[in-house]
Structure formats: structure tokens, C-alpha cells
Design a protein around this motif. Structure first.
Motif, PDB file in Angstrom:
ATOM      1  N   PRO A   5       0.821  -1.214   0.000  1.00 41.18           N
ATOM      2  CA  PRO A   5       0.000   0.000   0.000  1.00 41.18           C
ATOM      3  C   PRO A   5       0.856   1.266   0.000  1.00 41.18           C
ATOM      4  CG  PRO A   5      -0.729  -1.519   1.708  1.00 41.18           C
ATOM      5  CD  PRO A   5       0.557  -2.047   1.177  1.00 41.18           C
ATOM      6  N   CYS A   6       0.385   2.261  -0.698  1.00 45.54           N
ATOM      7  CA  CYS A   6       1.006   3.585  -0.686  1.00 45.54           C
ATOM      8  C   CYS A   6       0.794   4.194   0.700  1.00 45.54           C
ATOM      9  CB  CYS A   6       0.354   4.445  -1.752  1.00 45.54           C
ATOM     10  SG  CYS A   6       0.903   6.164  -1.748  1.00 45.54           S
ATOM     11  N   SER A   7       1.777   4.939   1.166  1.00 44.22           N
ATOM     12  CA  SER A   7       1.647   5.549   2.490  1.00 44.22           C
ATOM     13  C   SER A   7       0.835   6.848   2.472  1.00 44.22           C
ATOM     14  CB  SER A   7       3.032   5.811   3.082  1.00 44.22           C
ATOM     15  OG  SER A   7       3.751   6.712   2.266  1.00 44.22           O
ATOM     16  N   GLY A   8       0.609   7.408   1.294  1.00 45.47           N
ATOM     17  CA  GLY A   8      -0.120   8.673   1.194  1.00 45.47           C
ATOM     18  C   GLY A   8      -1.445   8.684   1.925  1.00 45.47           C
ATOM     19  N   PRO A   9      -2.336   7.729   1.647  1.00 45.75           N
ATOM     20  CA  PRO A   9      -3.645   7.745   2.313  1.00 45.75           C
ATOM     21  C   PRO A   9      -3.599   7.533   3.816  1.00 45.75           C
ATOM     22  CG  PRO A   9      -3.709   6.394   0.338  1.00 45.75           C
ATOM     23  CD  PRO A   9      -2.270   6.730   0.587  1.00 45.75           C
ATOM     24  N   LEU A  42     -10.471  18.825  10.094  1.00 45.48           N
ATOM     25  CA  LEU A  42      -9.479  17.970   9.447  1.00 45.48           C
ATOM     26  C   LEU A  42      -9.488  16.568  10.062  1.00 45.48           C
ATOM     27  CD1 LEU A  42      -7.395  17.873   7.222  1.00 45.48           C
ATOM     28  CD2 LEU A  42      -5.722  18.796   8.834  1.00 45.48           C
ATOM     29  N   ASP A  43      -9.650  16.477  11.370  1.00 46.27           N
ATOM     30  CA  ASP A  43      -9.721  15.160  12.020  1.00 46.27           C
ATOM     31  C   ASP A  43     -10.934  14.367  11.535  1.00 46.27           C
ATOM     32  OD1 ASP A  43      -7.388  15.481  13.474  1.00 46.27           O
ATOM     33  OD2 ASP A  43      -8.422  16.156  15.293  1.00 46.27           O
ATOM     34  N   GLU A  44     -12.082  15.015  11.411  1.00 45.36           N
ATOM     35  CA  GLU A  44     -13.283  14.333  10.913  1.00 45.36           C
ATOM     36  C   GLU A  44     -13.070  13.831   9.491  1.00 45.36           C
ATOM     37  OE1 GLU A  44     -16.812  16.711  13.327  1.00 45.36           O
ATOM     38  OE2 GLU A  44     -16.031  17.561  11.461  1.00 45.36           O
ATOM     39  N   ILE A  45     -12.462  14.655   8.672  1.00 41.53           N
ATOM     40  CA  ILE A  45     -12.195  14.274   7.279  1.00 41.53           C
ATOM     41  C   ILE A  45     -11.215  13.106   7.237  1.00 41.53           C
ATOM     42  CG2 ILE A  45     -11.141  15.044   5.104  1.00 41.53           C
ATOM     43  CD1 ILE A  45     -12.220  17.898   5.877  1.00 41.53           C
ATOM     44  N   TRP A  46     -10.126  13.203   8.009  1.00 37.80           N
ATOM     45  CA  TRP A  46      -9.084  12.189   8.003  1.00 37.80           C
ATOM     46  C   TRP A  46      -9.602  10.842   8.491  1.00 37.80           C
ATOM     47  CZ3 TRP A  46      -5.015  11.893   5.281  1.00 37.80           C
ATOM     48  CH2 TRP A  46      -3.991  11.004   5.595  1.00 37.80           C
ATOM     49  N   HIS A  52     -11.220   5.927   4.805  1.00 35.33           N
ATOM     50  CA  HIS A  52     -11.045   4.513   5.155  1.00 35.33           C
ATOM     51  C   HIS A  52     -11.170   3.629   3.909  1.00 35.33           C
ATOM     52  CE1 HIS A  52     -11.165   0.817   7.452  1.00 35.33           C
ATOM     53  NE2 HIS A  52     -12.324   0.519   6.892  1.00 35.33           N
ATOM     54  N   GLN A  53     -12.115   3.936   3.037  1.00 42.90           N
ATOM     55  CA  GLN A  53     -12.299   3.144   1.816  1.00 42.90           C
ATOM     56  C   GLN A  53     -11.064   3.206   0.925  1.00 42.90           C
ATOM     57  OE1 GLN A  53     -15.917   4.689   0.126  1.00 42.90           O
ATOM     58  NE2 GLN A  53     -17.210   3.569   1.554  1.00 42.90           N
ATOM     59  N   ILE A  54     -10.470   4.371   0.791  1.00 46.30           N
ATOM     60  CA  ILE A  54      -9.245   4.500  -0.017  1.00 46.30           C
ATOM     61  C   ILE A  54      -8.124   3.680   0.623  1.00 46.30           C
ATOM     62  CG2 ILE A  54      -7.440   6.089  -0.782  1.00 46.30           C
ATOM     63  CD1 ILE A  54      -9.658   8.237  -1.060  1.00 46.30           C
ATOM     64  N   TYR A  88      -2.637   0.686  11.894  1.00 38.68           N
ATOM     65  CA  TYR A  88      -3.863   1.271  11.349  1.00 38.68           C
ATOM     66  C   TYR A  88      -5.075   0.464  11.818  1.00 38.68           C
ATOM     67  CZ  TYR A  88      -7.547   2.733   8.226  1.00 38.68           C
ATOM     68  OH  TYR A  88      -8.745   3.187   7.729  1.00 38.68           O
ATOM     69  N   PHE A  89      -4.989  -0.858  11.713  1.00 38.24           N
ATOM     70  CA  PHE A  89      -6.108  -1.690  12.137  1.00 38.24           C
ATOM     71  C   PHE A  89      -6.352  -1.570  13.637  1.00 38.24           C
ATOM     72  CE2 PHE A  89      -5.405  -4.272   8.159  1.00 38.24           C
ATOM     73  CZ  PHE A  89      -6.611  -3.899   7.585  1.00 38.24           C
ATOM     74  N   LYS A  90      -5.300  -1.474  14.422  1.00 37.66           N
ATOM     75  CA  LYS A  90      -5.465  -1.300  15.876  1.00 37.66           C
ATOM     76  C   LYS A  90      -6.198   0.005  16.163  1.00 37.66           C
ATOM     77  CE  LYS A  90      -1.430  -3.924  17.326  1.00 37.66           C
ATOM     78  NZ  LYS A  90      -0.046  -3.841  17.798  1.00 37.66           N
ATOM     79  N   LYS A  91      -5.827   1.064  15.451  1.00 38.73           N
ATOM     80  CA  LYS A  91      -6.487   2.343  15.631  1.00 38.73           C
ATOM     81  C   LYS A  91      -7.973   2.257  15.263  1.00 38.73           C
ATOM     82  CE  LYS A  91      -6.426   7.148  14.254  1.00 38.73           C
ATOM     83  NZ  LYS A  91      -6.019   8.116  13.274  1.00 38.73           N
ATOM     84  N   GLN A  92      -8.277   1.425  14.281  1.00 44.37           N
ATOM     85  CA  GLN A  92      -9.656   1.248  13.843  1.00 44.37           C
ATOM     86  C   GLN A  92     -10.422   0.297  14.761  1.00 44.37           C
ATOM     87  OE1 GLN A  92     -11.006   3.004  11.176  1.00 44.37           O
ATOM     88  NE2 GLN A  92      -9.018   3.980  11.405  1.00 44.37           N
TER      89      GLN A  92
END
Length: 94
Positions: A5-9, A42-46, A52-54, A88-92
Motif C-alpha cells: 500500500p502507498c503511504s499517502g492515504p 481535518l480530524d473528521e475528514i481524516w 477509510h475506503q481508499i 492502522y487496524f489497531k487504531k480502527q
């Protein structure tokens, strides 16, 4: 071989002059806009479902909904490590 995966998203927020937030510095035509700072924080958008879908598309290697990512010249750079993805998954909560 499945690309990483790209790190950008996951790591980078790019805000256009009009307030649109995208996850990629190469997204000059704003095809990956995940929100606008005039409409949400910005937090809501992020943390949005769109973002998440991207991210999940990159993790799963299915970029069929994101042609700009399919055609990216930086397909494997910068990359996400397995540890980055696990975090990322832990955060989710997954």
C-alpha cells in the motif's frame, strides 16, 4: 506480486487552496478528495469513511475504484510496512 500500500492515504494530508483535502500529492485533478475543511474538521475528514475506503483499497490491492492510483508512477514508493498496517487496524479497533 501484490504491491504494498502507498503511504499517502495513511500518513499525508494535502489541502488545496479551496479547502479540499486529498491523500496524495500527485492528485492534481483532485480525484481522491476526502472532504473539505470548510465543511468538517481535518480530524473528521481524516477519519471519514471515504478516507477509510481508499486506505482499504490500498491494503487489499484493489484500486479499481481509484484510476489515479492504478496509473501512479510511484506504485511501490513510499510504502507502508506491515507494522504500519497493523497499527492502522489497531487504531480502527480491528
Amino acid at each position: 506480486m501484490k504491491r504494498k500500500p502507498c503511504s499517502g492515504p495513511f500518513k499525508y494530508k494535502f489541502i488545496a487552496a479551496n479547502g479540499d483535502v486529498t491523500v496524495c500529492c500527485l492528485d492534481t485533478h483532485k480525484q481522491l478528495v476526502i472532504g473539505n475543511i470548510a465543511e468538517a474538521t481535518l480530524d473528521e475528514i481524516w477519519d471519514s469513511e471515504k478516507a477509510h475506503q481508499i486506505r482499504m483499497a490500498h491494503i487489499n490491492g484493489d484500486l479499481s475504484q481509484y484510476p489515479v492510483c492504478q496509473k501512479c508512477a510511484n506504485l511501490d514508493s513510499p510504502q507502508m510496512s506491515e507494522e504500519d498496517i497493523e497499527n492502522y487496524f489497531k487504531k480502527q479497533g480491528k
